[in-house]
Design a protein around this motif. Structure first.
Motif, PDB file in Angstrom:
ATOM      1  N   LEU A 232       0.824  -1.214   0.000  1.00 43.57           N
ATOM      2  CA  LEU A 232       0.000   0.000   0.000  1.00 43.57           C
ATOM      3  C   LEU A 232       0.855   1.260   0.000  1.00 43.57           C
ATOM      4  CD1 LEU A 232      -2.708  -0.887   2.700  1.00 43.57           C
ATOM      5  CD2 LEU A 232      -2.840  -1.208   0.229  1.00 43.57           C
ATOM      6  N   GLU A 233       2.129   1.080   0.344  1.00 40.85           N
ATOM      7  CA  GLU A 233       3.044   2.209   0.502  1.00 40.85           C
ATOM      8  C   GLU A 233       2.524   3.174   1.570  1.00 40.85           C
ATOM      9  OE1 GLU A 233       3.489   3.911  -3.369  1.00 40.85           O
ATOM     10  OE2 GLU A 233       4.294   2.070  -4.250  1.00 40.85           O
ATOM     11  N   ASP A 234       1.830   2.608   2.574  1.00 40.15           N
ATOM     12  CA  ASP A 234       1.225   3.431   3.618  1.00 40.15           C
ATOM     13  C   ASP A 234       0.702   2.525   4.733  1.00 40.15           C
ATOM     14  OD1 ASP A 234       0.320   5.662   4.961  1.00 40.15           O
ATOM     15  OD2 ASP A 234      -0.883   6.417   3.286  1.00 40.15           O
ATOM     16  N   LYS A 235       0.270   3.125   5.829  1.00 38.35           N
ATOM     17  CA  LYS A 235      -0.446   2.382   6.855  1.00 38.35           C
ATOM     18  C   LYS A 235      -1.867   2.141   6.372  1.00 38.35           C
ATOM     19  CE  LYS A 235       2.235   4.317  10.688  1.00 38.35           C
ATOM     20  NZ  LYS A 235       2.186   5.130  11.925  1.00 38.35           N
ATOM     21  N   THR A 236      -2.455   1.025   6.787  1.00 34.56           N
ATOM     22  CA  THR A 236      -3.790   0.680   6.281  1.00 34.56           C
ATOM     23  C   THR A 236      -4.807   1.773   6.592  1.00 34.56           C
ATOM     24  OG1 THR A 236      -4.189  -0.590   8.312  1.00 34.56           O
ATOM     25  CG2 THR A 236      -3.439  -1.804   6.373  1.00 34.56           C
ATOM     26  N   GLY A 237      -4.833   2.228   7.833  1.00 37.05           N
ATOM     27  CA  GLY A 237      -5.802   3.247   8.210  1.00 37.05           C
ATOM     28  C   GLY A 237      -5.621   4.532   7.430  1.00 37.05           C
ATOM     29  N   ALA A 238      -4.377   4.961   7.266  1.00 39.05           N
ATOM     30  CA  ALA A 238      -4.099   6.193   6.530  1.00 39.05           C
ATOM     31  C   ALA A 238      -4.538   6.071   5.073  1.00 39.05           C
ATOM     32  CB  ALA A 238      -2.621   6.530   6.617  1.00 39.05           C
ATOM     33  N   ALA A 239      -4.299   4.903   4.480  1.00 41.77           N
ATOM     34  CA  ALA A 239      -4.703   4.682   3.086  1.00 41.77           C
ATOM     35  C   ALA A 239      -6.216   4.761   2.936  1.00 41.77           C
ATOM     36  CB  ALA A 239      -4.188   3.328   2.604  1.00 41.77           C
ATOM     37  N   LEU A 240      -6.935   4.221   3.926  1.00 41.30           N
ATOM     38  CA  LEU A 240      -8.397   4.221   3.852  1.00 41.30           C
ATOM     39  C   LEU A 240      -9.014   5.576   4.186  1.00 41.30           C
ATOM     40  CD1 LEU A 240      -9.236   0.781   5.526  1.00 41.30           C
ATOM     41  CD2 LEU A 240      -9.308   1.353   3.095  1.00 41.30           C
ATOM     42  N   MET A 241      -8.314   6.380   4.969  1.00 45.04           N
ATOM     43  CA  MET A 241      -8.872   7.658   5.401  1.00 45.04           C
ATOM     44  C   MET A 241      -8.516   8.829   4.498  1.00 45.04           C
ATOM     45  SD  MET A 241     -10.833   7.148   7.948  1.00 45.04           S
ATOM     46  CE  MET A 241     -11.068   8.811   8.563  1.00 45.04           C
ATOM     47  N   ARG A 242      -7.858   8.567   3.388  1.00 46.86           N
ATOM     48  CA  ARG A 242      -7.555   9.671   2.472  1.00 46.86           C
ATOM     49  C   ARG A 242      -8.855  10.374   2.076  1.00 46.86           C
ATOM     50  NH1 ARG A 242      -3.616   5.897  -1.075  1.00 46.86           N
ATOM     51  NH2 ARG A 242      -1.841   5.882   0.364  1.00 46.86           N
ATOM     52  N   GLN A 243      -8.788  11.671   2.040  1.00 48.45           N
ATOM     53  CA  GLN A 243      -9.990  12.488   1.903  1.00 48.45           C
ATOM     54  C   GLN A 243     -10.600  12.442   0.506  1.00 48.45           C
ATOM     55  OE1 GLN A 243      -9.871  16.202   4.215  1.00 48.45           O
ATOM     56  NE2 GLN A 243     -10.522  17.234   2.361  1.00 48.45           N
ATOM     57  N   HIS A 244     -11.913  12.402   0.479  1.00 44.35           N
ATOM     58  CA  HIS A 244     -12.661  12.505  -0.777  1.00 44.35           C
ATOM     59  C   HIS A 244     -12.459  13.924  -1.307  1.00 44.35           C
ATOM     60  CE1 HIS A 244     -16.526  11.066  -2.956  1.00 44.35           C
ATOM     61  NE2 HIS A 244     -15.948  12.015  -3.676  1.00 44.35           N
ATOM     62  N   ARG A 245     -11.853  14.055  -2.459  1.00 44.80           N
ATOM     63  CA  ARG A 245     -11.503  15.383  -2.959  1.00 44.80           C
ATOM     64  C   ARG A 245     -12.688  16.074  -3.623  1.00 44.80           C
ATOM     65  NH1 ARG A 245      -8.120  15.389  -8.585  1.00 44.80           N
ATOM     66  NH2 ARG A 245      -8.643  17.586  -8.274  1.00 44.80           N
ATOM     67  N   SER A 246     -12.633  17.390  -3.635  1.00 44.87           N
ATOM     68  CA  SER A 246     -13.613  18.194  -4.373  1.00 44.87           C
ATOM     69  C   SER A 246     -13.032  18.522  -5.743  1.00 44.87           C
ATOM     70  CB  SER A 246     -13.913  19.490  -3.627  1.00 44.87           C
ATOM     71  OG  SER A 246     -14.664  20.372  -4.451  1.00 44.87           O
ATOM     72  N   TYR A 247     -13.833  18.269  -6.772  1.00 45.65           N
ATOM     73  CA  TYR A 247     -13.397  18.568  -8.142  1.00 45.65           C
ATOM     74  C   TYR A 247     -13.950  19.908  -8.630  1.00 45.65           C
ATOM     75  CZ  TYR A 247     -11.978  13.667  -8.365  1.00 45.65           C
ATOM     76  OH  TYR A 247     -11.370  12.454  -8.125  1.00 45.65           O
ATOM     77  N   LEU A 248     -14.690  20.608  -7.775  1.00 45.27           N
ATOM     78  CA  LEU A 248     -15.352  21.837  -8.194  1.00 45.27           C
ATOM     79  C   LEU A 248     -14.419  22.862  -8.833  1.00 45.27           C
ATOM     80  CD1 LEU A 248     -17.897  23.613  -8.327  1.00 45.27           C
ATOM     81  CD2 LEU A 248     -17.388  24.360  -5.981  1.00 45.27           C
ATOM     82  N   PRO A 249     -13.253  23.179  -8.246  1.00 45.34           N
ATOM     83  CA  PRO A 249     -12.412  24.220  -8.845  1.00 45.34           C
ATOM     84  C   PRO A 249     -11.999  23.919 -10.284  1.00 45.34           C
ATOM     85  CG  PRO A 249     -11.706  23.769  -6.606  1.00 45.34           C
ATOM     86  CD  PRO A 249     -12.695  22.697  -6.962  1.00 45.34           C
ATOM     87  N   ILE A 250     -11.588  22.694 -10.559  1.00 44.12           N
ATOM     88  CA  ILE A 250     -11.147  22.383 -11.922  1.00 44.12           C
ATOM     89  C   ILE A 250     -12.326  22.196 -12.868  1.00 44.12           C
ATOM     90  CG2 ILE A 250     -10.955  19.876 -11.519  1.00 44.12           C
ATOM     91  CD1 ILE A 250      -8.744  22.165 -13.766  1.00 44.12           C
ATOM     92  N   LEU A 251     -13.431  21.644 -12.373  1.00 42.36           N
ATOM     93  CA  LEU A 251     -14.610  21.498 -13.237  1.00 42.36           C
ATOM     94  C   LEU A 251     -15.146  22.864 -13.660  1.00 42.36           C
ATOM     95  CD1 LEU A 251     -16.621  18.568 -11.588  1.00 42.36           C
ATOM     96  CD2 LEU A 251     -14.977  18.476 -13.475  1.00 42.36           C
ATOM     97  N   ARG A 252     -15.105  23.807 -12.733  1.00 43.40           N
ATOM     98  CA  ARG A 252     -15.594  25.156 -13.057  1.00 43.40           C
ATOM     99  C   ARG A 252     -14.762  25.776 -14.180  1.00 43.40           C
ATOM    100  NH1 ARG A 252     -16.035  27.758  -7.959  1.00 43.40           N
ATOM    101  NH2 ARG A 252     -18.289  27.514  -7.905  1.00 43.40           N
ATOM    102  N   LYS A 253     -13.452  25.563 -14.145  1.00 42.15           N
ATOM    103  CA  LYS A 253     -12.591  26.095 -15.217  1.00 42.15           C
ATOM    104  C   LYS A 253     -12.961  25.474 -16.565  1.00 42.15           C
ATOM    105  CE  LYS A 253      -8.557  26.875 -12.209  1.00 42.15           C
ATOM    106  NZ  LYS A 253      -8.497  28.342 -12.318  1.00 42.15           N
ATOM    107  N   LEU A 254     -13.262  24.175 -16.550  1.00 43.77           N
ATOM    108  CA  LEU A 254     -13.586  23.483 -17.800  1.00 43.77           C
ATOM    109  C   LEU A 254     -14.945  23.886 -18.336  1.00 43.77           C
ATOM    110  CD1 LEU A 254     -12.235  19.935 -16.847  1.00 43.77           C
ATOM    111  CD2 LEU A 254     -11.277  21.446 -18.597  1.00 43.77           C
ATOM    112  N   TRP A 255     -15.960  23.941 -17.452  1.00 38.34           N
ATOM    113  CA  TRP A 255     -17.287  24.264 -17.989  1.00 38.34           C
ATOM    114  C   TRP A 255     -17.402  25.748 -18.355  1.00 38.34           C
ATOM    115  CZ3 TRP A 255     -19.052  22.818 -12.543  1.00 38.34           C
ATOM    116  CH2 TRP A 255     -19.443  23.919 -11.796  1.00 38.34           C
ATOM    117  N   THR A 256     -16.630  26.608 -17.673  1.00 39.70           N
ATOM    118  CA  THR A 256     -16.631  28.031 -18.026  1.00 39.70           C
ATOM    119  C   THR A 256     -16.052  28.234 -19.420  1.00 39.70           C
ATOM    120  OG1 THR A 256     -16.403  28.684 -15.706  1.00 39.70           O
ATOM    121  CG2 THR A 256     -15.798  30.318 -17.349  1.00 39.70           C
TER     122      THR A 256
END
Length: 361
Positions: A232-256
Motif C-alpha cells: 500500500l506504501e502506507d499504513k492501512t488506516g491512513a490509506a483508507l482515510m484519504r480524503q474525498h476530494r472536491s473537483y469543483l475548482p477544476i470542473l468550473r474552469k472546464l465548464w466556463t
C-alpha cells in the motif's frame, strides 16, 4: 347516591411521594452537554456564512437569499448522501476531522457535474451518547470544507439516540443545494460518438467500497489499522482515510470554457454504473483500462481477495474519481486548462455508438 370522587393525578413533588426524580439524562440524553456543543457548532458554522445567509444557526429553518443578478434564470440542484462504513475506520483510529470534509466534497461533486454552484449545506449527526469534542471535530471538518467550496453551512441536526448506536459511534449524512442558470445546465444530452473521455484522479477510495475494503484488509489479510503495508506504501488506516476530494475548482474552469458535454462523479458502482448515467440513447463509452495507472491500494485489494476485474470496476473508482466528456476538437484546449491548473489527468477513452453502457477495452 353521592357520585364517586373523580380520580386525579398525584402532582406532588418526588420528595413528597418518596420517589426519585427521573431526568432525560437518566435515559441517556444529556441536554446540557448538547446545548454546550450546539454553541460551539454555531461558531464553526458562522465561519462559512456569506451575505446570502439571512438566518442564524438555531432557528427552525435556515434562510438563504438567492443572488438573482448572478443567476437570473436559476434552477436549484440538490443532493443528499452519507459517509457510509468509512466511519468504522474513523472510529477505530479516532480520526473525526476528515469525515466531515468527505461528506461535503462528495455532495459538492454530485451537483457540480450538472454545472451547479453550491449554495448551502445541512448536516445530520446522530449518536448514542453525545461526546462534545468528537461532534465539534466532525463539524469543524464540515465547516472547513464548506468554506473551501464557497458553500454556507446554514443548519443541521445533532441527535442523541441512546441504545440505537454503539458507544463511541455515530452516523453522518448531509444535504446540499446549489444553483445553475437554466441555459447552463450540463446533463450529457449533447454527448455524441467521437467525444473523448478525460479521467481525473481520485485520492483513494473516497467514500465508496469500504465494506469490501475493510473485509479484505482487516479480516482476510488481518492487518491492523495502524500497520504499515509495503504493497500500500502506507499504513492501512491512513490509506483508507484519504480524503474525498472536491473537483469543483477544476470542473468550473472546464465548464466556463464551454467545452464540457457531460461529467460523471465516480462513486458507488464505479465507472461501470456511473458513466452510463449521463449517456444519451444510442451511445456507449469505450474505456481503455491501460490508459491510467491503478493506485497500489486497489491493486492490493484485488490481490487479497482474488477479486474479479468486473467486480473491482463496479465497486471501486480504481483511481478515477471524475470523468469529463469533451468534443474531440476541444481536447487540446482541455489539456491546456488542466496543465495550467497543475491537474493530473488521463485520456481514458471515447464515446461510440451503442447501448448505454461501458465497454472496457
Amino acid at each position: 347516591m353521592k357520585p364517586a370522587a373523580e380520580s386525579k393525578p398525584d402532582l406532588r413533588t418526588p420528595a413528597a411521594t418518596g420517589t426519585k426524580s427521573v431526568t432525560y439524562a437518566d435515559a441517556g440524553v444529556d441536554i446540557t452537554e448538547g446545548d454546550r456543543t450546539k454553541q460551539r457548532i454555531k461558531m464553526l458554522a458562522r465561519k462559512t456564512f456569506n451575505k446570502q445567509v439571512l438566518s442564524e444557526i438555531g432557528g427552525f429553518g435556515g434562510l438563504f437569499g438567492l443572488d438573482l443578478a448572478k443567476f437570473p434564470n436559476p434552477v436549484l440542484v440538490s443532493s443528499a448522501d452519507g459517509v457510509g462504513t468509512k466511519l468504522k475506520v474513523a472510529f477505530e483510529l479516532g480520526i473525526h476531522h476528515t469525515v466531515g470534509a468527505d461528506l461535503v466534497n462528495h455532495c459538492v461533486n454530485d451537483i457540480a457535474v450538472q454545472g451547479a454552484t453550491p449554495l448551502f449545506f445541512l448536516d445530520y449527526l446522530a449518536t448514542g451518547k453525545l461526546e462534545g469534542s468528537v461532534c465539534e471535530t466532525v463539524v469543524s471538518g464540515l465547516s472547513e470544507a464548506c468554506k473551501a467550496n464557497g458553500c454556507a453551512l446554514i443548519g443541521g441536526e445533532t441527535a442523541q439516540m441512546p441504545g440505537f448506536y454503539a458507544d463511541g459511534e455515530y452516523d453522518l449524512a448531509g444535504f446540499i443545494v446549489g444553483v445553475v442558470n437554466r441555459d447552463e445546465i450540463i446533463t450529457g444530452a449533447t454527448i455524441e460518438p467521437g467525444d473523448c473521455l478525460i479521467g481525473l484522479p481520485s485520492n483513494g477510495l473516497h467514500t465508496n467500497g469500504y465494506s469490501l475494503a475493510r473485509k479484505l484488509l482487516f479480516e482476510v489479510a488481518k492487518y491492523g489499522p495502524t500497520q504499515y503495508v509495503n504493497e500500500l506504501e502506507d499504513k492501512t488506516g491512513a490509506a483508507l482515510m484519504r480524503q474525498h476530494r472536491s473537483y469543483l475548482p477544476i470542473l468550473r474552469k472546464l465548464w466556463t470554457a464551454g467545452i464540457v458535454r457531460g461529467m460523471a462523479h465516480i462513486t458507488g458502482g464505479g465507472i461501470t454504473e456511473n458513466l452510463p448515467r449521463i449517456l444519451p440513447k444510442g451511445t456507449a463509452a469505450q474505456v481503455e483500462l491501460s490508459s491510467w495507472q491503478v493506485p497500489p491500494l486497489f491493486q492490493h485489494l484485488q490481490q487479497l481477495g482474488d477479486v474479479a476485474q468486473d467486480e473491482m470496476l463496479r465497486t471501486f473508482n480504481m483511481g478515477i474519481g471524475m470523468i469529463v466528456v469533451v468534443p474531440a476538437d476541444s481536447v487540446k484546449k482541455a489539456k491546456a486548462i488542466l496543465n495550467r491548473a497543475n491537474e493530473r489527468f488521463s485520456l481514458i477513452g471515447r464515446i461510440v455508438r451503442g447501448e448505454r453502457r461501458v465497454q472496457y477495452v
